[in-house]
Design an enzyme around this catalytic site. Structure first.
Site, PDB file in Angstrom:
ATOM      1  N   ARG A  91       0.834  -1.207   0.000  1.00 57.52           N
ATOM      2  CA  ARG A  91       0.000   0.000   0.000  1.00 57.52           C
ATOM      3  C   ARG A  91       0.872   1.262   0.000  1.00 57.52           C
ATOM      4  O   ARG A  91       0.540   2.256  -0.647  1.00 57.52           O
ATOM      5  CB  ARG A  91      -0.958   0.016   1.192  1.00 57.52           C
TER       6      ARG A  91
ATOM      7  N   ARG B 242      10.241  26.610  -0.401  1.00 54.40           N
ATOM      8  CA  ARG B 242       8.781  26.534  -0.424  1.00 54.40           C
ATOM      9  C   ARG B 242       8.229  26.922  -1.787  1.00 54.40           C
ATOM     10  O   ARG B 242       8.423  28.046  -2.257  1.00 54.40           O
ATOM     11  CB  ARG B 242       8.176  27.444   0.652  1.00 54.40           C
TER      12      ARG B 242
ATOM     13  N   LYS C 129      -2.909   7.034   1.458  1.00 54.95           N
ATOM     14  CA  LYS C 129      -2.765   7.193   2.918  1.00 54.95           C
ATOM     15  C   LYS C 129      -1.855   8.386   3.227  1.00 54.95           C
ATOM     16  O   LYS C 129      -0.696   8.234   3.592  1.00 54.95           O
ATOM     17  CB  LYS C 129      -2.225   5.901   3.542  1.00 54.95           C
TER      18      LYS C 129
ATOM     19  N   GLU D  21     -16.361   5.539   5.940  1.00 55.17           N
ATOM     20  CA  GLU D  21     -15.551   4.730   6.858  1.00 55.17           C
ATOM     21  C   GLU D  21     -15.481   5.437   8.197  1.00 55.17           C
ATOM     22  O   GLU D  21     -16.035   6.513   8.370  1.00 55.17           O
ATOM     23  CB  GLU D  21     -14.151   4.500   6.278  1.00 55.17           C
TER      24      GLU D  21
ATOM     25  N   LEU E 161     -10.011   4.491   2.401  1.00 51.99           N
ATOM     26  CA  LEU E 161      -8.676   3.894   2.450  1.00 51.99           C
ATOM     27  C   LEU E 161      -8.813   2.378   2.281  1.00 51.99           C
ATOM     28  O   LEU E 161      -9.711   1.767   2.863  1.00 51.99           O
ATOM     29  CB  LEU E 161      -7.998   4.203   3.785  1.00 51.99           C
TER      30      LEU E 161
HETATM   31  N1  PLP Z   1      -9.604   4.033   7.010  1.00 53.64           N
HETATM   32  C1  PLP Z   1      -8.919   5.095   7.499  1.00 53.64           C
HETATM   33  C2  PLP Z   1      -9.409   6.473   7.218  1.00 53.64           C
HETATM   34  C3  PLP Z   1      -7.761   4.880   8.265  1.00 53.64           C
HETATM   35  O1  PLP Z   1      -7.079   5.925   8.752  1.00 53.64           O
HETATM   36  C4  PLP Z   1      -7.344   3.545   8.528  1.00 53.64           C
HETATM   37  C5  PLP Z   1      -6.146   3.259   9.322  1.00 53.64           C
HETATM   38  O2  PLP Z   1      -5.469   4.108   9.810  1.00 53.64           O
HETATM   39  C6  PLP Z   1      -8.103   2.486   8.021  1.00 53.64           C
HETATM   40  C7  PLP Z   1      -9.225   2.776   7.249  1.00 53.64           C
HETATM   41  C8  PLP Z   1      -7.740   1.062   8.275  1.00 53.64           C
HETATM   42  O3  PLP Z   1      -6.630   0.665   7.509  1.00 53.64           O
HETATM   43  P1  PLP Z   1      -5.647  -0.466   8.029  1.00 53.64           P
HETATM   44  O4  PLP Z   1      -6.479  -1.685   8.263  1.00 53.64           O
HETATM   45  O5  PLP Z   1      -4.685  -0.644   6.918  1.00 53.64           O
HETATM   46  O6  PLP Z   1      -5.031   0.038   9.290  1.00 53.64           O
END
Ligand code: PLP
Length: 284
Positions: free
Chosen positions: A51, A99, A147, A179, A204
């Site tokens: 990822r 910057r 992420k 989520e 995510l």
């Molecule tokens: N969704 C968000 C917004 C997150 O910040 C996270 C983890 O930090 C997840 C889902 C879960 O992802 P993972 O299972 O890879 O930790």
């Protein structure tokens, strides 16, 4: 005091330094990964690295090091900090440059920072009591599949949850749950089908989500990847979340409405057990 890693050096946390011109600081121009640690071993390390590479590629950000080097840094941090259970955070930014909104020259060195956080992951009170959540509008940007370190809105959502006296927030867009503030969200309907949002730019792509959906299917559960509404969630038989630091945790209340009988659901509880067993078996 913790030993941390910053741009090639292991040092005490109070001595770690990053430039004030680092683009992570000035533009939130960076990504991160969080890997869970159980019994001093890394859970699903290769999944997190895959990822990371995807997040970096989407932002045209250089890879800071090869996977074997990153694994070695993770392992050294576990050892230097006697970490038995908790998380390792790995932050990668586009590095320090004058910057400018435009990305700097290709030879700018990305910044690489790693630190440990000791935490009890296996024995979480919430596994027995369940979490209470409130819904908030999802006001994040439209590339939530990357992420990035832009965590201001999730932070605000968690503050809102705290102000309202509950544990966390579920984010909502067009009536459907995207989520949790830092986790993926699921419900189990009256027929026992597990429902969670499909993968696209809206959420995510959780590494724990991937493992849990595989384990759920292997244990014979029906799984449907589709958006679900807040109303559906409120009348669901069960609700739960997943993430690298929470594994699987039941949700027992949404916006003041009790889910099921108000106790952690059977399926969430079983998936938590199966996930932890699997994590212990496959950790590196
Ligand atoms: N969704 C968000 C917004 C997150 O910040 C996270 C983890 O930090 C997840 C889902 C879960 O992802 P993972 O299972 O890879 O930790």
């Amino acid at each position: 005091m913790r030993t941390v890693y910053v741009n090639g050096v292991f040092c005490p946390e109070t001595e770690a330094v990053v430039s004030i011109f680092d683009r992570g600081f000035l533009f939130a121009d960076g990504v991160y990964e969080v890997t869970g640690v159980l019994d001093g071993k890394l859970i699903d390390f290769s999944g997190h690295m895959a990822r990371l590479r995807r997040s970096l590629a989407e932002l045209e950000l250089r890879e800071p090091a090869q996977e074997d080097k990153l694994l070695s840094i993770h392992r050294q941090l576990v050892e230097k900090n006697d970490l038995v259970e908790g998380m390792i955070y790995m932050q990668v930014t586009r590095g320090a440059a004058d910057r400018d909104f435009l990305f700097p020259a290709d030879d700018t060195k990305p910044s690489l920072v790693l630190f440990t956080q000791s935490a009890s992951l296996r024995d979480k009170p919430a596994a027995k009591t369940g979490l209470r959540v409130v819904t908030v509008p999802d006001l994040r940007w439209a590339r939530r599949d990357i992420k990035t370190v832009q965590l201001l809105y999730p932070s605000m959502a968690k503050m809102e949850a705290k102000r309202r006296g509950v544990d966390d927030a579920w984010m909502v867009e067009d009536g459907c749950v995207t989520e949790g503030s830092s986790n993926n969200a699921y419900i189990v309907d009256a027929g026992g089908t597990l429902i969670t949002r499909p993968l696209n730019h809206a959420i995510l792509h959780g590494i724990t989500r991937k493992a849990v959906l595989r384990l759920a299917a292997e244990s014979g559960l029906a799984v449907e990847e589709r958006p679900f509404t807040v109303e559906e969630a409120k009348v669901a038989r069960e609700a739960f979340i997943t993430s690298a630091s929470s594994f699987v945790l039941p949700v027992v209340e949404i916006d003041g409405t009790t889910i099921g009988d108000g106790r952690p659901g059977e399926i969430a509880t079983r998936l938590r057990e199966i996930y932890i067993d699997e994590a212990l078996k496959t950790a590196v």
